[in-house]
Design a protein around this motif. Structure first.
Motif, PDB file in Angstrom:
ATOM      1  N   SER A   1       0.699  -1.210   0.031  1.00  0.00           N
ATOM      2  CA  SER A   1      -0.087   0.014  -0.089  1.00  0.00           C
ATOM      3  C   SER A   1       0.740   1.272   0.180  1.00  0.00           C
ATOM      4  O   SER A   1       0.752   2.339  -0.750  1.00  0.00           O
ATOM      5  CB  SER A   1      -0.879  -0.024   1.475  1.00  0.00           C
ATOM      6  OG  SER A   1      -1.897  -1.017   1.201  1.00  0.00           O
TER       7      SER A   1
ATOM      8  N   LEU B   1       2.501   1.734  -3.463  1.00  0.00           N
ATOM      9  CA  LEU B   1       1.355   2.218  -4.485  1.00  0.00           C
ATOM     10  C   LEU B   1       0.845   3.721  -4.373  1.00  0.00           C
ATOM     11  O   LEU B   1       0.711   4.469  -5.095  1.00  0.00           O
ATOM     12  CB  LEU B   1       0.190   1.289  -4.067  1.00  0.00           C
ATOM     13  CG  LEU B   1       0.239  -0.145  -4.666  1.00  0.00           C
ATOM     14  CD1 LEU B   1      -1.161  -1.178  -4.155  1.00  0.00           C
ATOM     15  CD2 LEU B   1       0.495  -0.501  -6.049  1.00  0.00           C
TER      16      LEU B   1
ATOM     17  N   LYS C   1      -0.143   4.683  -7.725  1.00  0.00           N
ATOM     18  CA  LYS C   1      -0.870   3.448  -8.710  1.00  0.00           C
ATOM     19  C   LYS C   1      -2.035   2.862  -7.813  1.00  0.00           C
ATOM     20  O   LYS C   1      -2.156   2.879  -6.664  1.00  0.00           O
ATOM     21  CB  LYS C   1       0.017   2.593  -8.906  1.00  0.00           C
ATOM     22  CG  LYS C   1       1.365   2.784  -9.602  1.00  0.00           C
ATOM     23  CD  LYS C   1       2.109   1.785 -10.196  1.00  0.00           C
ATOM     24  CE  LYS C   1       3.004   1.996 -11.490  1.00  0.00           C
ATOM     25  NZ  LYS C   1       4.239   2.445 -11.058  1.00  0.00           N
ATOM     26  N   THR C   2      -2.940   2.080  -8.459  1.00  0.00           N
ATOM     27  CA  THR C   2      -3.779   1.048  -7.996  1.00  0.00           C
ATOM     28  C   THR C   2      -3.300  -0.493  -7.791  1.00  0.00           C
ATOM     29  O   THR C   2      -2.300  -0.605  -8.667  1.00  0.00           O
ATOM     30  CB  THR C   2      -5.031   1.066  -8.754  1.00  0.00           C
ATOM     31  OG1 THR C   2      -4.817   0.259 -10.159  1.00  0.00           O
ATOM     32  CG2 THR C   2      -5.783   2.408  -9.161  1.00  0.00           C
ATOM     33  N   ILE C   3      -3.985  -0.963  -7.053  1.00  0.00           N
ATOM     34  CA  ILE C   3      -3.310  -2.218  -6.774  1.00  0.00           C
ATOM     35  C   ILE C   3      -3.242  -3.178  -8.045  1.00  0.00           C
ATOM     36  O   ILE C   3      -2.604  -4.046  -8.226  1.00  0.00           O
ATOM     37  CB  ILE C   3      -4.123  -3.080  -5.568  1.00  0.00           C
ATOM     38  CG1 ILE C   3      -3.037  -4.312  -5.103  1.00  0.00           C
ATOM     39  CG2 ILE C   3      -5.509  -3.632  -6.046  1.00  0.00           C
ATOM     40  CD1 ILE C   3      -3.324  -4.587  -3.684  1.00  0.00           C
TER      41      ILE C   3
ATOM     42  N   SER D   1       0.050  -2.688  -9.784  1.00  0.00           N
ATOM     43  CA  SER D   1       1.227  -3.151  -8.911  1.00  0.00           C
ATOM     44  C   SER D   1       2.046  -3.985  -9.868  1.00  0.00           C
ATOM     45  O   SER D   1       1.810  -4.819 -10.077  1.00  0.00           O
ATOM     46  CB  SER D   1       0.551  -3.962  -7.775  1.00  0.00           C
ATOM     47  OG  SER D   1       1.915  -4.410  -7.051  1.00  0.00           O
TER      48      SER D   1
ATOM     49  N   TRP E   1       9.857  -4.815  -7.607  1.00  0.00           N
ATOM     50  CA  TRP E   1       8.767  -3.597  -7.728  1.00  0.00           C
ATOM     51  C   TRP E   1       9.540  -2.930  -9.241  1.00  0.00           C
ATOM     52  O   TRP E   1       8.900  -2.548 -10.207  1.00  0.00           O
ATOM     53  CB  TRP E   1       8.842  -2.769  -6.978  1.00  0.00           C
ATOM     54  CG  TRP E   1       7.806  -1.493  -6.924  1.00  0.00           C
ATOM     55  CD1 TRP E   1       7.930  -0.518  -7.749  1.00  0.00           C
ATOM     56  CD2 TRP E   1       6.459  -1.706  -6.732  1.00  0.00           C
ATOM     57  NE1 TRP E   1       6.907   0.109  -7.545  1.00  0.00           N
ATOM     58  CE2 TRP E   1       5.949  -0.415  -6.906  1.00  0.00           C
ATOM     59  CE3 TRP E   1       5.878  -2.633  -5.705  1.00  0.00           C
ATOM     60  CZ2 TRP E   1       4.613  -0.092  -6.701  1.00  0.00           C
ATOM     61  CZ3 TRP E   1       4.335  -2.114  -5.467  1.00  0.00           C
ATOM     62  CH2 TRP E   1       3.826  -0.946  -6.038  1.00  0.00           C
TER      63      TRP E   1
END
Ligand code: ADP
Ligand code: MG
Length: 478
Positions: free
Chosen positions: A353, A356, A361-363, A366, A398
């Motif tokens: 979280s 993000l 960003k939204t999940i 990800s 990531w």
């Protein structure tokens, strides 16, 4: 402020996710060239008749069932008459006296964990209007009818909210729910979810409501909060200055943070509602109702209690993970891939979280998907890496440095040292240089032990198994 009570009711226009319009076959896709998605019905050509889109009806019913409302199996479409360039028929088809959805409500959870049930008045089907376009033209306005006839479900609450925070919590809960149900994409920038906020104030303890002003078309939660805060302060000031609040429709200006009256009740329109003779009563059959009931997804509240009972999560963690469908499915995908549920929950609510948020960003976007997170958590559980090293691996995944958890551990040499012989060797080296800390420890300072453990961890570049280091240091000092 403390002597005043705030009263808020919301009207939300949610755009339904049908591929075509509510009464015509034109596409509802966003962003097409002006007037390329407007059929004879949307253009109000004489003699063109509306035909109900069953997809819009199904979505409205789905919503009604989700909020425990009464579904009116026979509802009526009405004409709401007004004149505006973006409304070629001269009226909007809506529902007035008998809406398809009546009553029901939603439970909201505030930041402090308290909950409140927000009663809904109704939810009715209607068509959207077109758009006037001013930017491209000098001294002229354009009209784009692509949006005309887009299906909307207008969801109206009772005046039961008592603070801006409650209003925002309600709007967010509703926003999550319509996306859960897959009846609205929730895209606020594109206008798929727009809130009108009715605000009034009254002296604490007074029974009657104060006069309300309605803030139109708020399309972000942040603006909603700002607009309510401003409006409440403004209304209190007016009354304390001895002035009366005049019922009005107001607009919020995000640049100034102020609300300004657009029209007052005196020049409010008389819409001359009457039943639309072109559309027969809308009938939802028992079969249709049963079919939609059978296809209902698990709702956020049910999911939340299941998450806490099935996976042993705290209510708060379960709530955070079940609030939006994407996060819930990310969590369950990760757990179903074999990782420990509590650890997965901690990672999603912590590192995932935070990252993000930082990158806005939204999940779903990800770079570390649910299966990869699951692999990472599994490597913590089986002792291959420590929590601390796992963060390094997470960052590498990531940024796309490597495709798999094991590949990162391998290529960066991050594997945890669990060989006690190897750890003992590092401990001995550290103890040799730690006479002062050893003396402190023997003098009863527990903290000195932590400092030695810290040095060992550092000497191992974070790779030694922390529990083992602790044991070995303790044993050697005993
Ligand atoms: P209209 O259809 O003219 O906008 P409604 O009576 O249907 O009026 O109310 C619209 C919204 O305003 C509802 O959400 C309702 O809860 C809210 N509302 C009504 N009275 C008040 C009030 N005094 N203060 C705040 N909100 C109110
Ligand atoms: Mg209104």
């Amino acid at each position: 402020m403390a002597q005043w009570e705030i009263v808020i009711g919301l009207e939300t226009h949610t755009q339904l996710t049908t591929a075509s319009k509510i009464f015509s076959g034109s596409s509802t896709a966003f962003g097409a060239a002006p007037n390329t998605q407007a059929s004879v019905v949307d253009l109000a050509m004489p003699g063109a008749l509306p035909v109900m889109n069953i997809g819009a009806v199904e979505r409205a019913v789905k919503f009604g069932l989700a909020i425990g409302a009464k579904i009116n199996q026979r509802s009526i479409f009405a004409r709401k008459n007004y004149f505006y360039p973006d409304l070629p028929k001269g009226y909007q088809i809506s529902q007035f006296e008998t809406p398809i959805v009546q009553g029901g409500g939603l439970t909201i959870t505030l930041d402090d964990g308290t909950t409140k049930f927000i009663e809904l008045t109704r939810a009715h089907l209607e068509e959207d209007a077109g758009k006037s376009v001013h930017e491209q033209f000098d001294s002229e306005s354009g009209v784009d009818l692509n949006r005309a006839g887009t299906p909307l479900l207008e969801i109206v609450t009772e005046p039961v909210m008592r603070s801006g925070k409650e209003a925002i919590a309600y709007a967010k809960t509703l926003h999550n729910l319509v996306r859960y149900l897959d009846i609205c994409d929730g895209n606020m920038q594109e206008g798929s979810f727009r809130c009108d906020v009715n605000v009034s104030v009254r002296p604490m303890g007074q029974k009657e409501f104060g006069t309300r002003r309605e803030i139109k078309n708020l399309n972000s939660f942040k603006f909603m909060q700002q607009a309510i805060d401003y409006e409440v302060r403004w209304q209190i000031e007016q009354i304390e200055d001895g002035k009366k609040i005049v019922q009005a429709t107001v607009l919020f200006n995000p640049d100034t943070g102020e609300t300004r009256a657009m029209r007052s009740k005196e020049d409010a329109m008389d819409y001359r509602y009457f039943p639309d003779p072109d559309l027969p009563p809308l009938v939802v059959s028992d079969e249709m109702l049963a079919r939609i009931k059978a296809g209902m997804p698990e709702l956020p509240e049910a999911k939340c209690s299941r998450f806490s009972s099935q996976y042993g999560l705290s209510h708060y963690d379960a709530l955070l993970l079940s609030q939006d469908g994407a996060t819930a499915s990310y969590f369950e995908t990760a757990v179903n891939s074999g990782a420990d549920a509590k650890l997965v929950a901690n990672w999603i609510l912590g590192e995932v979280s935070a990252t993000l948020n930082r990158e806005d960003k939204t999940i779903e976007q990800s770079p570390v998907n649910a299966v990869r997170l699951s692999n990472l958590v599994a490597r913590i559980s089986d002792g291959t890496i420590s929590h601390k090293i796992a963060k390094t691996v997470f960052e590498a995944l990531w940024s796309g440095e490597a495709a798999s958890v094991d590949a990162v551990i391998e290529s960066k040499g991050l594997k945890q040292i669990s060989d006690s012989g190897a750890i003992e060797k590092i401990v001995d080296e550290v103890l040799e240089k730690s006479a002062a800390q050893i003396a402190d420890y023997k003098a009863g300072k527990e903290k000195a032990l932590m400092s030695i453990v810290g040095m060992v961890m550092k000497a191992s570049q974070g790779k030694a198994n922390p529990a083992q280091v602790n044991d070995i240091v303790r044993r050697k000092l005993a």
